[in-house]
Motif scaffolding. Structure first.
Motif, mmCIF file in Angstrom:
data_model
loop_
_atom_site.group_PDB
_atom_site.id
_atom_site.type_symbol
_atom_site.label_atom_id
_atom_site.label_comp_id
_atom_site.label_asym_id
_atom_site.label_seq_id
_atom_site.Cartn_x
_atom_site.Cartn_y
_atom_site.Cartn_z
ATOM 1 N N ILE A 351 35.195 27.192 38.161
ATOM 2 C CA ILE A 351 35.002 28.184 37.262
ATOM 3 C C ILE A 351 36.481 29.012 36.810
ATOM 4 O O ILE A 351 37.484 28.689 37.471
ATOM 5 C CB ILE A 351 34.198 29.444 37.470
ATOM 6 C CG1 ILE A 351 34.714 30.255 38.538
ATOM 7 C CG2 ILE A 351 32.677 28.787 37.792
ATOM 8 C CD1 ILE A 351 34.114 31.673 38.715
ATOM 9 N N ILE A 352 36.494 29.353 35.643
ATOM 10 C CA ILE A 352 38.006 30.067 35.542
ATOM 11 C C ILE A 352 37.744 31.489 35.839
ATOM 12 O O ILE A 352 37.099 32.310 35.544
ATOM 13 C CB ILE A 352 38.076 30.089 33.821
ATOM 14 C CG1 ILE A 352 38.172 28.506 33.173
ATOM 15 C CG2 ILE A 352 39.344 31.041 33.495
ATOM 16 C CD1 ILE A 352 37.582 28.789 31.724
ATOM 17 N N LEU A 353 38.627 31.794 37.064
ATOM 18 C CA LEU A 353 38.534 32.978 37.622
ATOM 19 C C LEU A 353 39.270 34.222 37.267
ATOM 20 O O LEU A 353 40.327 34.085 36.763
ATOM 21 C CB LEU A 353 39.337 32.814 39.079
ATOM 22 C CG LEU A 353 39.467 33.815 40.085
ATOM 23 C CD1 LEU A 353 37.989 34.513 40.483
ATOM 24 C CD2 LEU A 353 40.190 33.316 41.104
ATOM 25 N N VAL A 354 38.555 35.203 37.237
ATOM 26 C CA VAL A 354 38.973 36.545 36.559
ATOM 27 C C VAL A 354 38.843 37.553 37.587
ATOM 28 O O VAL A 354 37.524 37.512 38.166
ATOM 29 C CB VAL A 354 38.416 37.015 35.192
ATOM 30 C CG1 VAL A 354 38.901 38.152 34.839
ATOM 31 C CG2 VAL A 354 38.192 35.825 34.327
ATOM 32 N N SER A 355 39.727 38.017 37.974
ATOM 33 C CA SER A 355 39.680 39.499 38.949
ATOM 34 C C SER A 355 41.109 40.130 39.000
ATOM 35 O O SER A 355 41.892 39.988 37.991
ATOM 36 C CB SER A 355 39.902 38.494 40.468
ATOM 37 O OG SER A 355 39.644 39.556 41.321
ATOM 38 N N GLY A 356 41.217 41.315 39.720
ATOM 39 C CA GLY A 356 42.178 42.280 39.514
ATOM 40 C C GLY A 356 41.866 43.514 40.651
ATOM 41 O O GLY A 356 40.937 43.277 41.363
ATOM 42 N N PRO A 357 42.600 44.453 40.579
ATOM 43 C CA PRO A 357 42.750 45.353 41.399
ATOM 44 C C PRO A 357 41.373 46.332 40.913
ATOM 45 O O PRO A 357 40.986 46.438 39.791
ATOM 46 C CB PRO A 357 43.853 46.373 41.153
ATOM 47 C CG PRO A 357 44.121 46.065 39.907
ATOM 48 C CD PRO A 357 43.966 44.585 39.666
ATOM 49 N N PRO A 358 40.591 47.122 41.889
ATOM 50 C CA PRO A 358 39.543 47.804 41.516
ATOM 51 C C PRO A 358 40.123 49.107 41.250
ATOM 52 O O PRO A 358 41.156 49.535 41.385
ATOM 53 C CB PRO A 358 38.705 47.968 42.783
ATOM 54 C CG PRO A 358 39.743 47.623 44.030
ATOM 55 C CD PRO A 358 40.816 46.957 43.306
ATOM 56 N N ASN A 359 39.312 50.124 40.520
ATOM 57 C CA ASN A 359 39.756 51.331 39.915
ATOM 58 C C ASN A 359 40.064 52.131 40.917
ATOM 59 O O ASN A 359 40.735 53.150 40.714
ATOM 60 C CB ASN A 359 38.499 51.855 39.224
ATOM 61 C CG ASN A 359 38.519 51.159 37.842
ATOM 62 O OD1 ASN A 359 39.523 51.225 37.127
ATOM 63 N ND2 ASN A 359 37.604 50.682 37.308
ATOM 64 N N SER A 360 39.699 52.150 42.218
ATOM 65 C CA SER A 360 40.331 52.782 43.376
ATOM 66 C C SER A 360 41.403 52.774 43.479
ATOM 67 O O SER A 360 42.187 53.830 43.772
ATOM 68 C CB SER A 360 39.311 52.517 44.560
ATOM 69 O OG SER A 360 39.540 51.283 45.124
ATOM 70 N N LEU A 361 42.131 51.722 43.423
ATOM 71 C CA LEU A 361 43.823 51.460 43.380
ATOM 72 C C LEU A 361 44.398 52.020 42.002
ATOM 73 O O LEU A 361 45.419 52.813 42.492
ATOM 74 C CB LEU A 361 43.990 49.724 43.751
ATOM 75 C CG LEU A 361 43.803 49.570 45.024
ATOM 76 C CD1 LEU A 361 44.115 47.746 45.101
ATOM 77 C CD2 LEU A 361 44.695 50.135 45.949
ATOM 78 N N LEU A 362 43.779 51.861 41.129
ATOM 79 C CA LEU A 362 44.331 52.496 39.965
ATOM 80 C C LEU A 362 44.345 53.898 39.643
ATOM 81 O O LEU A 362 45.034 54.521 38.999
ATOM 82 C CB LEU A 362 43.657 51.789 38.605
ATOM 83 C CG LEU A 362 43.681 50.299 38.540
ATOM 84 C CD1 LEU A 362 43.171 49.824 37.173
ATOM 85 C CD2 LEU A 362 45.322 49.813 38.242
#
Length: 418
Positions: A351-362
């Motif tokens: 699959i085409i992977l989409v991820s990123g930092p959770p809002n707890s980090l932001l």
């Protein structure tokens, strides 16, 4: 570069990932419902009830943050409404896909609460599950889901429509149709303005997991899970009965006029699927009750030439291997809580992977920690096609620190090149 050159650069970057080609770097696809409001100095009430203020906030944010795409999502789940109108008023179906604050003010639906209405002016809107369909109504629903949604569920869902054909209900429907027109015009104006600024938007179709329709809008989560034990055959048959309706939803809402595709510069149509019940089910129940009907819809959507864009909300770890049953490279997957490294380990480039930092980090971190987090993720996961989705658990929070969002953008530019 001017807006046109920037637009094509970003569009090419996004299209390359979706087509399985290597872009110059990993793209950043941002979604938000409140971050832009607070960044621009507006309250939640301001941007949910005033299309012009929402537009101003989105444009300011787009100017100051170099995202490759930007989706402003000001509604809560409302696929039941879209399905209700799809047969007899198809021109309303797409605009009714999300319940907006302005729609709620007209229809008084039982699912949602809004800032400046039931909630504080700066609160996040809320979606509340309700039992709309009774346990003894499965047969009626399975016989004709669209008819049930219109004649039975709609009057129970919206108090303004509880007396069909009454003057009050007729007036509410007229106002609702007019408001859909206003909201659509505002959305079109925003997409056009973002495009002139160099930020592309893909045409989007709408569908849903069949069993999520049952749990989100008709039976409620706790009841649908109990029904899997008490009335398992009825649960399966209800999900199967929704497959044609949800396939038609994708077809109808994804029927993009050629002139729109030409204006946007792309033939890609993404079909949005948010998964909700998946985290509540063990693998046996998921494979038996949830996956067969969802898989059937996904395969039909792929056959249409659309690209399913799936939000795997919650932990999807136990169900990752089922995605190997889909055609390779045809699905975009946003993973809310599942570690992208585990996705890569089990699925590789399936699959085409989409991820990123959770809002707890932001929200609670700092730019250096964001930089470290993104370097590690990109080093481990960017091979095989990837997009970054800041605030992966729901889009960028209204409480996210702007300096952390900027740090994320700079980190992707630094570590996301191929």
């Amino acid at each position: 570069m001017g807006g046109t050159e920037i637009y094509h650069e970003k569009l090419n970057r996004l299209e390359n990932v979706i087509y399985g080609k290597e872009p110059d770097r990993v793209p950043i696809t941002a979604m938000m419902s409140l971050f832009h409001a607070r960044y621009a100095g507006y309250t939640a009430k301001d941007i949910y009830f005033d299309y012009a203020k929402n537009h101003d906030a989105a444009v300011k944010t787009a100017k100051d943050f170099d995202f490759d795409s930007l989706l402003i999502l000001n509604g809560l789940e409302g696929t039941n409404m879209s399905l209700t109108f799809m047969k007899n008023a198809p021109e309303l179906a797409s605009g009714a896909r999300f319940i907006l604050a302005t729609y709620h003010a007209i229809l008084n639906d039982v699912y949602t609460k809004w800032p400046g209405s039931e909630l504080d002016d700066n609160a996040h809107p809320q979606f509340l599950g309700k039992e709309i369909m009774k346990q003894d109504e499965y047969d009626q629903f399975i016989a004709n889901p669209a008819d049930f949604l219109n004649r039975v569920a709609l009057p129970r869902t919206c108090s303004a429509l509880r007396d069909p054909s009454s003057p009050e209900a007729n007036a509410a429907m007229l106002k609702f149709g007019a408001e859909i027109g206003k909201a659509g015009a505002a959305q079109g104006a925003l997409i056009g303005e973002l495009g002139r600024m160099g930020i592309p938007t893909f045409p989007t179709a709408w569908s849903y997991a069949p069993l999520d329709v049952m749990s989100d809008f008709l039976r409620d989560i706790k009841n649908i899970v109990l029904d899997m034990y008490r009335k398992p055959d009825y649960v399966k048959r209800s999900a199967d009965a929704l497959v044609p309706l949800l396939t038609e939803s994708a077809k109808l809402t994804g029927n993009v006029p050629p002139e729109v595709k030409k204006a946007l510069g792309t033939n890609i149509v993404e079909c949005f699927f948010p998964l909700h019940l998946n985290e509540y089910l063990n693998p046996k129940m998921y494979d038996e009750f949830y996956w067969p009907s969802l898989k059937a819809v996904l395969l039909e959507v792929i056959k249409m030439g659309q690209t399913p864009y799936i939000l795997f909300e919650g932990r999807h770890d136990a169900h990752l291997e089922t995605l190997l049953e889909l055609p390779k490279g045809k699905v975009v997957g946003v993973f809310d809580k599942t570690d992208p490294r585990k996705v890569r380990e089990i699925l590789d480039d399936q699959i085409i992977l989409v991820s990123g930092p959770p809002n707890s980090l932001l929200i609670g971190s700092n730019p250096q920690k964001i930089d470290d987090y993104m370097k590690s993720m990109l080093d481990d996961c960017k091979s095989g096609g990837m997009m970054i989705y800041p605030g992966v658990d729901g889009g960028i929070s209204g409480d996210a620190r702007p300096e952390n969002v900027q740090a994320l953008i700079q980190a992707v530019k630094k570590y996301g090149a191929y």
